[in-house]
Motif scaffolding. Structure first.
Motif, PDB file in Angstrom:
ATOM      1  N   PRO A  74       0.804  -1.234   0.000  1.00  0.00           N
ATOM      2  CA  PRO A  74       0.000   0.000   0.000  1.00  0.00           C
ATOM      3  C   PRO A  74       0.834   1.279   0.000  1.00  0.00           C
ATOM      4  CG  PRO A  74      -0.012  -1.002   2.179  1.00  0.00           C
ATOM      5  CD  PRO A  74       0.684  -1.971   1.269  1.00  0.00           C
ATOM      6  N   TYR A 291     -10.345  -2.187   2.377  1.00  0.00           N
ATOM      7  CA  TYR A 291     -10.107  -2.500   0.965  1.00  0.00           C
ATOM      8  C   TYR A 291     -11.215  -3.404   0.444  1.00  0.00           C
ATOM      9  CZ  TYR A 291      -5.358  -0.591   1.199  1.00  0.00           C
ATOM     10  OH  TYR A 291      -4.267   0.257   1.323  1.00  0.00           O
ATOM     11  N   VAL A 312      -9.517  -2.368  -7.218  1.00  0.00           N
ATOM     12  CA  VAL A 312      -9.326  -2.255  -5.775  1.00  0.00           C
ATOM     13  C   VAL A 312      -9.822  -0.879  -5.331  1.00  0.00           C
ATOM     14  CG1 VAL A 312      -7.702  -2.333  -3.851  1.00  0.00           C
ATOM     15  CG2 VAL A 312      -7.304  -3.763  -5.877  1.00  0.00           C
ATOM     16  N   VAL A 314     -10.748   1.656  -1.998  1.00  0.00           N
ATOM     17  CA  VAL A 314     -10.296   1.831  -0.620  1.00  0.00           C
ATOM     18  C   VAL A 314     -11.141   2.899   0.074  1.00  0.00           C
ATOM     19  CG1 VAL A 314      -8.327   2.328   0.884  1.00  0.00           C
ATOM     20  CG2 VAL A 314      -7.945   1.249  -1.342  1.00  0.00           C
TER      21      VAL A 314
END
Length: 345
Positions: A74, A291, A312, A314
Motif C-alpha cells: 500500500p 479495501y 481495488v 479503498v
C-alpha cells in the motif's frame, strides 16, 4: 553470509539491508552471493523487526489464474506476484488463510471443479493440507496437516496460534470440530467443539482478543472464551454481509451501506451503493482503511457477459469524512476472491 559491506561487521550490515523495502529484495540478491544469502536468511526478518522496518501487505488469491497469490504494497501502490502454491489440488478454493510470524498460511479447502469432458469432480471438496509461504525464502512449504479435513470454515489467529472451527468435511457434511495450531512446534491439538453447526459456510473474526464464529443465515455468534472454557453462544443480531476489522472495530457492508457494528447496535458510516451489483469480492481492513478487492459483475438485462474484476477500492475510515478512492488494480489476479489476508514482513 560474510563480508556483506566492506568495513562493517556483518551484524551491522544486515541491519542496513533490513531497511531496504521488500519489493527491492530481488535486486539486492543480484549484488553478490553473500547478499543473496542474507536476503534469504531468517536473520533478515528478525533484523527488520529490530529496526522497525517491517511492512504491511495484503495477500490475495482469486479465481483466475488458479492457485496464484499476489501481494499488495500500500505504501508504493504496487503488486508483487508470488510463486504458484504447489498443491496437487487444482482450482483450490474454500480454504482458510491467515498470517502469523511473518508467514502466510493456506489451510484446508479443496476443489469443486468439474472436468468438462468426463463430468468427474476434480479432486476433493475438503482437505486437511496446510501450506506456508515464507516471503524471505520466497517459497511455499508443507506444514503439519489439520486433524480434520475441512472447507468453508472459520480461521483466525489468537495469541500467535491458528484456530480453525466448523466448516464441511469432504462429504459436504457440516462439522463442529475445532483445533489449534502452534506454528513454532508445527503441531495441531483439538479444542472444544462449537455448540452449533449450520448447513452454510462459516467465517471468523477476532475482536477484543476473542474469536467470533459466524454462520451465514444465523443471527447467533459463537465466541471462544479461552481454550479450556470453550465456546459461548451469543445473539448479537449482527448484520449479514462482507466484514472487515479496522482498529479493533467491526465494519459490515449490507444493502449498499457500510455500517460500524457494535455488539448490539450499528452506526451508518458511508454509502457503498456502487458495490450492489458486484459479488465475490474481498473486504479487509489494513491500517485505517477498508479495501474492497476484485469480484464479479454479473450479467445485466441487455448484456449477458460476466466481468471478472481486478479493481481495488479503498475506504479511509480514520478521516472525519470517510471517502472512497481507487488504487492500482491487481496485475495478475481477477474475479471472485478465494482468499485475502494481511501479512507483515
Amino acid at each position: 553470509m560474510s563480508g556483506l559491506i566492506e568495513g562493517l561487521p556483518d551484524a551491522v550490515a544486515l541491519r542496513c539491508l533490513a531497511r531496504v523495502p521488500f519489493y527491492l529484495h530481488p535486486k539486492l540478491e543480484l549484488v553478490s552471493r553473500s547478499w543473496r544469502a542474507a536476503i534469504h536468511s531468517p536473520e533478515l526478518f528478525k533484523a527488520r523487526q529490530e529496526v522497525s522496518s517491517s511492512e504491511d501487505f495484503l495477500c490475495v488469491c482469486a479465481f483466475d489464474p488458479e492457485n496464484l497469490w499476489q501481494l499488495y504494497d500500500p505504501l508504493r501502490d504496487l503488486w508483487i506476484t508470488l510463486p504458484v502454491i504447489p498443491s496437487k489440488v487444482r482450482h483450490l478454493t474454500h480454504f482458510g488463510v491467515v498470517s502469523v510470524g511473518g508467514k502466510l498460511f493456506v489451510l484446508g479447502g479443496g476443489s469443486d471443479a468439474v472436468d468438462p469432458l468426463t463430468g468427474d469432480q476434480d479432486g476433493s471438496f475438503a482437505t486437511n493440507e496446510v501450506w506456508s509461504y515464507d516471503p524471505v525464502a520466497r517459497q511455499w512449504a508443507p506444514r503439519a496437516s489439520m486433524l480434520v479435513p475441512r472447507a468453508m470454515f472459520a480461521c483466525c489467529v489468537l495469541d500467535g496460534n491458528i484456530v480453525v472451527a466448523g466448516g464441511f468435511t469432504s462429504c459436504r457434511k457440516s462439522i463442529s470440530k475445532a483445533e489449534i495450531y502452534d506454528p513454532e512446534k508445527d503441531v495441531w491439538v483439538s479444542i472444544p467443539d462449537l455448540h452449533l453447526t449450520h448447513n452454510t459456510a462459516c467465517s471468523g473474526v477476532v475482536i477484543r482478543g476473542k474469536m467470533h464464529v459466524l454462520h451465514k443465515g444465523l443471527s447467533t455468534v459463537q465466541v471462544l472464551d479461552g481454550m479450556r472454557l470453550g465456546w459461548t453462544v451469543q445473539d448479537y443480531g449482527w448484520l449479514q454481509g462482507p466484514m472487515a476489522v479496522v482498529r479493533g472495530m467491526l465494519y459490515v457492508m449490507s444493502h449498499g451501506v457500510i455500517f460500524k457494528q457494535e455488539r448490539e447496535a450499528k452506526k451508518l458510516v458511508v454509502s457503498a451503493s456502487e458495490f450492489r451489483n458486484r459479488i465475490g469480492f474481498a473486504m479487509i481492513g489494513l491500517g485505517d482503511d477498508i479495501y474492497v478487492i476484485g469480484g464479479v459483475i454479473g450479467p445485466e438485462r441487455w448484456n449477458w457477459d460476466i466481468k471478472l474484476m481486478s479493481d481495488v477500492d479503498v475506504l479511509t475510515i480514520g478521516s472525519e469524512r470517510p471517502s472512497w478512492r481507487q488504487v492500482s488494480p491487481m496485475t495478475r489476479c481477477r474475479g471472485t476472491i478465494f482468499g485475502c489476508s494481511q501479512l507483515r514482513i
